[in-house]
Design a protein around this motif. Structure first.
Motif, PDB file in Angstrom:
ATOM      1  N   VAL A  86      48.554  -0.446  32.914  1.00  0.00           N
ATOM      2  CA  VAL A  86      48.480  -0.878  34.308  1.00  0.00           C
ATOM      3  C   VAL A  86      49.772  -0.451  35.021  1.00  0.00           C
ATOM      4  O   VAL A  86      50.865  -0.697  34.526  1.00  0.00           O
ATOM      5  CB  VAL A  86      48.290  -2.410  34.402  1.00  0.00           C
ATOM      6  N   SER A  87      49.631   0.197  36.176  1.00  0.00           N
ATOM      7  CA  SER A  87      50.818   0.617  36.929  1.00  0.00           C
ATOM      8  C   SER A  87      51.022  -0.218  38.184  1.00  0.00           C
ATOM      9  O   SER A  87      52.130  -0.275  38.704  1.00  0.00           O
ATOM     10  CB  SER A  87      50.735   2.098  37.291  1.00  0.00           C
TER      11      SER A  87
ATOM     12  N   ASN B 123      44.126  10.290  30.104  1.00  0.00           N
ATOM     13  CA  ASN B 123      45.281  11.085  30.507  1.00  0.00           C
ATOM     14  C   ASN B 123      46.221  10.214  31.339  1.00  0.00           C
ATOM     15  O   ASN B 123      45.958   9.034  31.541  1.00  0.00           O
ATOM     16  CB  ASN B 123      44.831  12.328  31.293  1.00  0.00           C
ATOM     17  N   ARG B 124      47.291  10.767  31.793  1.00  0.00           N
ATOM     18  CA  ARG B 124      48.298  10.018  32.547  1.00  0.00           C
ATOM     19  C   ARG B 124      48.039  10.027  34.056  1.00  0.00           C
ATOM     20  O   ARG B 124      48.828   9.496  34.818  1.00  0.00           O
ATOM     21  CB  ARG B 124      49.698  10.577  32.269  1.00  0.00           C
ATOM     22  N   LEU B 125      46.946  10.621  34.495  1.00  0.00           N
ATOM     23  CA  LEU B 125      46.626  10.611  35.925  1.00  0.00           C
ATOM     24  C   LEU B 125      46.283   9.190  36.353  1.00  0.00           C
ATOM     25  O   LEU B 125      45.788   8.395  35.555  1.00  0.00           O
ATOM     26  CB  LEU B 125      45.450  11.543  36.203  1.00  0.00           C
ATOM     27  N   PRO B 126      46.518   8.868  37.626  1.00  0.00           N
ATOM     28  CA  PRO B 126      46.165   7.519  38.091  1.00  0.00           C
ATOM     29  C   PRO B 126      44.651   7.302  38.077  1.00  0.00           C
ATOM     30  O   PRO B 126      43.889   8.187  38.454  1.00  0.00           O
ATOM     31  CB  PRO B 126      46.689   7.467  39.528  1.00  0.00           C
TER      32      PRO B 126
ATOM     33  N   SER C  63      37.327   4.635  39.846  1.00  0.00           N
ATOM     34  CA  SER C  63      37.451   6.042  40.230  1.00  0.00           C
ATOM     35  C   SER C  63      36.726   6.939  39.230  1.00  0.00           C
ATOM     36  O   SER C  63      36.287   8.035  39.576  1.00  0.00           O
ATOM     37  CB  SER C  63      38.926   6.433  40.332  1.00  0.00           C
ATOM     38  N   SER C  64      36.604   6.479  37.996  1.00  0.00           N
ATOM     39  CA  SER C  64      35.812   7.156  36.972  1.00  0.00           C
ATOM     40  C   SER C  64      35.559   6.150  35.854  1.00  0.00           C
ATOM     41  O   SER C  64      36.201   5.102  35.809  1.00  0.00           O
ATOM     42  CB  SER C  64      36.551   8.386  36.414  1.00  0.00           C
ATOM     43  N   GLU C  65      34.644   6.466  34.976  1.00  0.00           N
ATOM     44  CA  GLU C  65      34.412   5.590  33.833  1.00  0.00           C
ATOM     45  C   GLU C  65      33.951   6.423  32.645  1.00  0.00           C
ATOM     46  O   GLU C  65      33.284   7.444  32.809  1.00  0.00           O
ATOM     47  CB  GLU C  65      33.433   4.467  34.145  1.00  0.00           C
ATOM     48  N   TYR C  66      34.319   5.960  31.487  1.00  0.00           N
ATOM     49  CA  TYR C  66      33.961   6.659  30.246  1.00  0.00           C
ATOM     50  C   TYR C  66      32.472   6.567  29.984  1.00  0.00           C
ATOM     51  O   TYR C  66      31.862   7.482  29.479  1.00  0.00           O
ATOM     52  CB  TYR C  66      34.756   6.063  29.080  1.00  0.00           C
TER      53      TYR C  66
END
Length: 124
Positions: free
Chosen positions: A95-96, A61-64, A26-29
């Motif tokens: 991991v959630s 951050n704590r966003l998924p 979904s995104s990457e550093y």
């Protein structure tokens, strides 16, 4: 993670171990923390900082955040291992959930909860 019931496995089923072949996120550093760094065998073991070679989301951050992996061969999954490396080390246990998609497009949630894996550990 629970094994599949033996009754659904073909009689000629053999054991196969494979690492992810492709990855998207979904995104990457970026830099040494891209989604593609999650493919293949682990590049290092244990916990350390600034090592790179693993995926990290763009923002800490704590966003998924979502990492999607594909594999070369469709299999009856009996075990999943997630190698965790965190920077900083106290950010481990991120991991959630682990969700599998079968060849028919159906999803199977095989693990969800609070990840207690230490930096450098393996969620399995």
């Amino acid at each position: 993670l629970s094994p599949s019931p033996a009754s659904i496995l073909p009689a000629d089923c053999t054991s196969v171990m494979q690492y992810a072949r492709t990855a998207s996120a979904s995104s990457e550093y970026g830099g040494h923390y891209k989604a593609e760094d999650a493919v293949g065998p682990p590049t290092h073991h244990g916990c350390g900082t600034e090592l790179g070679g693993s995926w990290a989301p763009r923002y800490a951050n704590r966003l998924p955040h979502k990492l999607t992996l594909t594999f070369a061969q469709a299999v009856f999954v009996q075990h999943v291992r997630v190698w965790e490396h965190a920077n900083p080390p106290e950010a481990s246990g991120f991991v959630s959930s682990v969700v599998l998609h079968d060849v028919h497009g159906k999803t199977h949630s095989i693990w969800s909860g609070t990840d207690q894996t230490a930096c450098g550990g393996i969620l399995s």
